[in-house]
Write a protein that holds these residues in place. Sequence first.
Motif, PDB file in Angstrom:
ATOM      1  N   ALA A 111      28.589  47.043  36.374  1.00 42.83           N
ATOM      2  CA  ALA A 111      28.962  45.686  36.760  1.00 42.83           C
ATOM      3  C   ALA A 111      29.275  44.843  35.526  1.00 42.83           C
ATOM      4  N   VAL A 112      28.483  44.984  34.470  1.00 46.44           N
ATOM      5  CA  VAL A 112      28.754  44.251  33.232  1.00 46.44           C
ATOM      6  C   VAL A 112      30.073  44.707  32.623  1.00 46.44           C
ATOM      7  N   ALA A 114      32.624  45.979  34.272  1.00 53.89           N
ATOM      8  CA  ALA A 114      33.688  45.474  35.137  1.00 53.89           C
ATOM      9  C   ALA A 114      33.939  43.995  34.864  1.00 53.89           C
ATOM     10  N   LEU A 115      32.878  43.248  34.634  1.00 53.77           N
ATOM     11  CA  LEU A 115      33.021  41.836  34.298  1.00 53.77           C
ATOM     12  C   LEU A 115      33.764  41.668  32.967  1.00 53.77           C
ATOM     13  N   ALA A 116      33.440  42.503  31.991  1.00 48.19           N
ATOM     14  CA  ALA A 116      34.135  42.449  30.699  1.00 48.19           C
ATOM     15  C   ALA A 116      35.608  42.820  30.864  1.00 48.19           C
ATOM     16  N   TYR A 117      35.872  43.826  31.676  1.00 48.31           N
ATOM     17  CA  TYR A 117      37.257  44.227  31.939  1.00 48.31           C
ATOM     18  C   TYR A 117      38.028  43.090  32.601  1.00 48.31           C
ATOM     19  N   TYR A 118      37.436  42.432  33.588  1.00 55.52           N
ATOM     20  CA  TYR A 118      38.073  41.312  34.273  1.00 55.52           C
ATOM     21  C   TYR A 118      38.327  40.159  33.303  1.00 55.52           C
ATOM     22  N   TYR A 119      37.367  39.882  32.444  1.00 49.71           N
ATOM     23  CA  TYR A 119      37.514  38.814  31.449  1.00 49.71           C
ATOM     24  C   TYR A 119      38.692  39.107  30.522  1.00 49.71           C
ATOM     25  N   GLU A 120      38.772  40.337  30.035  1.00 50.84           N
ATOM     26  CA  GLU A 120      39.872  40.708  29.146  1.00 50.84           C
ATOM     27  C   GLU A 120      41.216  40.638  29.883  1.00 50.84           C
ATOM     28  N   ARG A 122      41.962  38.628  32.419  1.00 53.23           N
ATOM     29  CA  ARG A 122      42.310  37.222  32.624  1.00 53.23           C
ATOM     30  C   ARG A 122      42.748  36.553  31.326  1.00 53.23           C
TER      31      ARG A 122
END
Length: 129
Positions: A111-112, A114-120, A122
């Motif tokens: 989950a962390v 995936a959150l980092a991937y989403y941040y990058e 965006r």
Amino acid sequence: MSAYYPILLYAVVVLLFAAGTLAASHLFPLKPRKPTGIKRMPYESGMDPVGTARLQFDVKYAMVAIMFVIFDVELLFLYPWAVVAFGEESSASWRAAFGSTALAAVAVFLAVLALAYYYEWRKGAFTWR
């Protein structure tokens, strides 16, 4: 102490060989040493150097390389867990003792990531100009 004599002898031979090679290269040069201004110029792929070496460059490649390393290290953490959790050698007692705890830890880890991937994503790190 006599067991270390071969190691000491090897170290002495290596040092003598290195010193002899360096001395021979200075005593018997294979090329003439006539430095000129042209020979001292920096050489860059057959082109004469123009301008300064201090140029600004885009760091997009470095960002992608760092993200690759981060997501590659993710696999280094996931692979041993998957082998132990789902491999043929894994025992039922391990699954009973650590199965849900390990699964929860891996889920949080993913989950962390995936959150980092989403941040990058965006931030536009995956888009090229």
